[in-house]
Scaffold this motif. Sequence first.
Motif, PDB file in Angstrom:
ATOM      1  N   ARG A  63       0.841  -1.208   0.000  1.00 40.19           N
ATOM      2  CA  ARG A  63       0.000   0.000   0.000  1.00 40.19           C
ATOM      3  C   ARG A  63       0.874   1.257   0.000  1.00 40.19           C
ATOM      4  NH1 ARG A  63      -3.051  -2.935   3.981  1.00 40.19           N
ATOM      5  NH2 ARG A  63      -4.720  -3.989   2.859  1.00 40.19           N
ATOM      6  N   HIS A  64       1.971   1.201   0.724  1.00 40.00           N
ATOM      7  CA  HIS A  64       2.882   2.336   0.797  1.00 40.00           C
ATOM      8  C   HIS A  64       3.637   2.525  -0.524  1.00 40.00           C
ATOM      9  CE1 HIS A  64       5.816   5.126   2.539  1.00 40.00           C
ATOM     10  NE2 HIS A  64       6.749   4.423   1.923  1.00 40.00           N
ATOM     11  N   ALA A  65       4.145   1.423  -1.089  1.00 35.67           N
ATOM     12  CA  ALA A  65       5.011   1.509  -2.281  1.00 35.67           C
ATOM     13  C   ALA A  65       4.190   1.690  -3.560  1.00 35.67           C
ATOM     14  CB  ALA A  65       5.870   0.253  -2.392  1.00 35.67           C
ATOM     15  N   GLY A  66       2.956   1.169  -3.557  1.00 35.01           N
ATOM     16  CA  GLY A  66       2.125   1.253  -4.755  1.00 35.01           C
ATOM     17  C   GLY A  66       2.608   0.342  -5.874  1.00 35.01           C
ATOM     18  N   GLY A  67       3.400  -0.654  -5.553  1.00 32.49           N
ATOM     19  CA  GLY A  67       3.885  -1.613  -6.556  1.00 32.49           C
ATOM     20  C   GLY A  67       4.399  -2.842  -5.835  1.00 32.49           C
ATOM     21  N   PRO A  68       4.922  -3.827  -6.610  1.00 26.91           N
ATOM     22  CA  PRO A  68       5.345  -5.096  -6.027  1.00 26.91           C
ATOM     23  C   PRO A  68       6.396  -4.935  -4.922  1.00 26.91           C
ATOM     24  CG  PRO A  68       5.364  -5.225  -8.424  1.00 26.91           C
ATOM     25  CD  PRO A  68       5.084  -3.794  -8.075  1.00 26.91           C
ATOM     26  N   VAL A  69       6.191  -5.657  -3.830  1.00 23.79           N
ATOM     27  CA  VAL A  69       7.117  -5.584  -2.693  1.00 23.79           C
ATOM     28  C   VAL A  69       7.453  -6.967  -2.148  1.00 23.79           C
ATOM     29  CG1 VAL A  69       6.414  -3.289  -1.851  1.00 23.79           C
ATOM     30  CG2 VAL A  69       5.209  -5.342  -1.033  1.00 23.79           C
ATOM     31  N   LEU A  70       8.627  -7.046  -1.535  1.00 30.35           N
ATOM     32  CA  LEU A  70       9.049  -8.225  -0.786  1.00 30.35           C
ATOM     33  C   LEU A  70       9.443  -7.744   0.604  1.00 30.35           C
ATOM     34  CD1 LEU A  70       9.652 -11.276  -1.180  1.00 30.35           C
ATOM     35  CD2 LEU A  70      12.008 -10.629  -1.720  1.00 30.35           C
ATOM     36  N   VAL A  71       8.862  -8.336   1.655  1.00 28.12           N
ATOM     37  CA  VAL A  71       9.280  -8.022   3.016  1.00 28.12           C
ATOM     38  C   VAL A  71       9.874  -9.279   3.645  1.00 28.12           C
ATOM     39  CG1 VAL A  71       7.489  -6.251   3.289  1.00 28.12           C
ATOM     40  CG2 VAL A  71       7.104  -8.553   4.215  1.00 28.12           C
ATOM     41  N   ASP A  72      10.668  -9.091   4.689  1.00 26.09           N
ATOM     42  CA  ASP A  72      11.448 -10.167   5.301  1.00 26.09           C
ATOM     43  C   ASP A  72      11.219 -10.112   6.802  1.00 26.09           C
ATOM     44  OD1 ASP A  72      13.730 -11.253   6.697  1.00 26.09           O
ATOM     45  OD2 ASP A  72      14.968 -11.031   4.910  1.00 26.09           O
ATOM     46  N   ASP A  73      10.556 -11.111   7.357  1.00 23.91           N
ATOM     47  CA  ASP A  73      10.391 -11.162   8.804  1.00 23.91           C
ATOM     48  C   ASP A  73      11.172 -12.372   9.310  1.00 23.91           C
ATOM     49  OD1 ASP A  73       9.128  -9.665  10.946  1.00 23.91           O
ATOM     50  OD2 ASP A  73       8.250 -11.590  11.446  1.00 23.91           O
ATOM     51  N   ALA A  74      12.035 -12.137  10.290  1.00 27.55           N
ATOM     52  CA  ALA A  74      12.940 -13.199  10.716  1.00 27.55           C
ATOM     53  C   ALA A  74      13.081 -13.182  12.222  1.00 27.55           C
ATOM     54  CB  ALA A  74      14.302 -13.007  10.059  1.00 27.55           C
ATOM     55  N   GLY A  75      13.613 -14.275  12.779  1.00 26.14           N
ATOM     56  CA  GLY A  75      13.846 -14.305  14.209  1.00 26.14           C
ATOM     57  C   GLY A  75      14.663 -15.513  14.626  1.00 26.14           C
ATOM     58  N   LEU A  76      15.160 -15.433  15.864  1.00 26.38           N
ATOM     59  CA  LEU A  76      15.937 -16.501  16.488  1.00 26.38           C
ATOM     60  C   LEU A  76      15.044 -17.238  17.477  1.00 26.38           C
ATOM     61  CD1 LEU A  76      18.790 -17.759  17.061  1.00 26.38           C
ATOM     62  CD2 LEU A  76      18.961 -16.099  18.929  1.00 26.38           C
ATOM     63  N   PHE A  77      14.961 -18.559  17.339  1.00 25.48           N
ATOM     64  CA  PHE A  77      14.087 -19.383  18.177  1.00 25.48           C
ATOM     65  C   PHE A  77      14.958 -20.325  19.006  1.00 25.48           C
ATOM     66  CE2 PHE A  77       9.913 -18.436  16.235  1.00 25.48           C
ATOM     67  CZ  PHE A  77      10.336 -17.678  15.150  1.00 25.48           C
ATOM     68  N   VAL A  78      15.024 -20.098  20.326  1.00 26.39           N
ATOM     69  CA  VAL A  78      15.846 -20.928  21.213  1.00 26.39           C
ATOM     70  C   VAL A  78      14.987 -22.064  21.767  1.00 26.39           C
ATOM     71  CG1 VAL A  78      17.301 -20.965  23.288  1.00 26.39           C
ATOM     72  CG2 VAL A  78      17.284 -18.926  21.819  1.00 26.39           C
ATOM     73  N   GLU A  79      15.424 -23.293  21.467  1.00 27.47           N
ATOM     74  CA  GLU A  79      14.642 -24.485  21.852  1.00 27.47           C
ATOM     75  C   GLU A  79      14.329 -24.532  23.342  1.00 27.47           C
ATOM     76  OE1 GLU A  79      13.807 -27.518  20.212  1.00 27.47           O
ATOM     77  OE2 GLU A  79      14.488 -26.922  18.214  1.00 27.47           O
ATOM     78  N   GLY A  80      15.366 -24.348  24.166  1.00 28.87           N
ATOM     79  CA  GLY A  80      15.208 -24.469  25.618  1.00 28.87           C
ATOM     80  C   GLY A  80      14.403 -23.330  26.229  1.00 28.87           C
ATOM     81  N   LEU A  81      14.059 -22.346  25.431  1.00 29.12           N
ATOM     82  CA  LEU A  81      13.208 -21.228  25.883  1.00 29.12           C
ATOM     83  C   LEU A  81      11.880 -21.238  25.129  1.00 29.12           C
ATOM     84  CD1 LEU A  81      15.917 -18.358  25.952  1.00 29.12           C
ATOM     85  CD2 LEU A  81      15.049 -19.670  27.904  1.00 29.12           C
ATOM     86  N   ASP A  82      11.484 -22.420  24.692  1.00 28.48           N
ATOM     87  CA  ASP A  82      10.215 -22.575  23.960  1.00 28.48           C
ATOM     88  C   ASP A  82      10.108 -21.628  22.759  1.00 28.48           C
ATOM     89  OD1 ASP A  82       9.407 -24.535  25.731  1.00 28.48           O
ATOM     90  OD2 ASP A  82       8.385 -23.106  27.051  1.00 28.48           O
TER      91      ASP A  82
END
Length: 215
Positions: free
Chosen positions: A52-71
Amino acid sequence: MLRYVTTNPGKVREAERYLRDGSVERLDFDYPEIQAAELGPIAAQGAREAYRHAGGPVLVDDAGLFVEGLDGFPGPYSSYVEETLGIERVHDIAADLDDRRAAFRCVLGYCDGDGFAASPDPIDRGDRDAAAAAGPNGEGKPADEGESADVLPVKLFEGYVPGRIVAPRGEGGFGYDPIFEHDGETFAEMDTDRKNAVSHRGRALEKFAEWYADR
Ligand code: ITT
Ligand code: NA
């Protein structure tokens, strides 16, 4: 022109290796992010906001670190936790655990507005009303990104890499890279090409680039 929308220069450095045919431009826009327990809905909603902001094709990247022992913590809250606790304290917390396994995950969301607003099907409409009645997060209903006729469709691509939390080593990369070890090296000890060859972002970008080339 496709825009890779992020405020994070580290992500751009890695993505450039996959998107460098000149048809991609970086857009430094801090789109509003919803809170959710999973990366998929965050990337999907972010892609719609960015489109909506760009008014054309976009790619966004959502990422994170998942620690097993911290669920899975910090997971979708990785950015907030990096800014507040900092990565050294995340390491200190993980150092007290028996299980220091962790994973990085990345979800790319692509939106170009195609397929939007096509069929005002009464069945879709019923579903949508039910979803609205269920509340803003659709409680009690699984996330069905892009299925309802009034929601911009988003295509998602995921990548994952296993590793473990270690004391910080290395100068490269960004974010949690110094405390994430994969195959004997931290991500901060790897150069960009080596990290891309194994990383969550590299895997997701590879899937995206393949799909994008033959779409
Ligand atoms: P944009 O949302 O503007 O793209 P951001 O850095 O806020 O930038 P996220 O919301 O996806 O990105 O937050 C991801 C968090 O996880 C952030 O703290 C990053 O530093 C960290 N992170 C993501 N990918 C990483 C990687 O490859 N190596 C190290 N840390 C990473
Ligand atoms: Na963000």
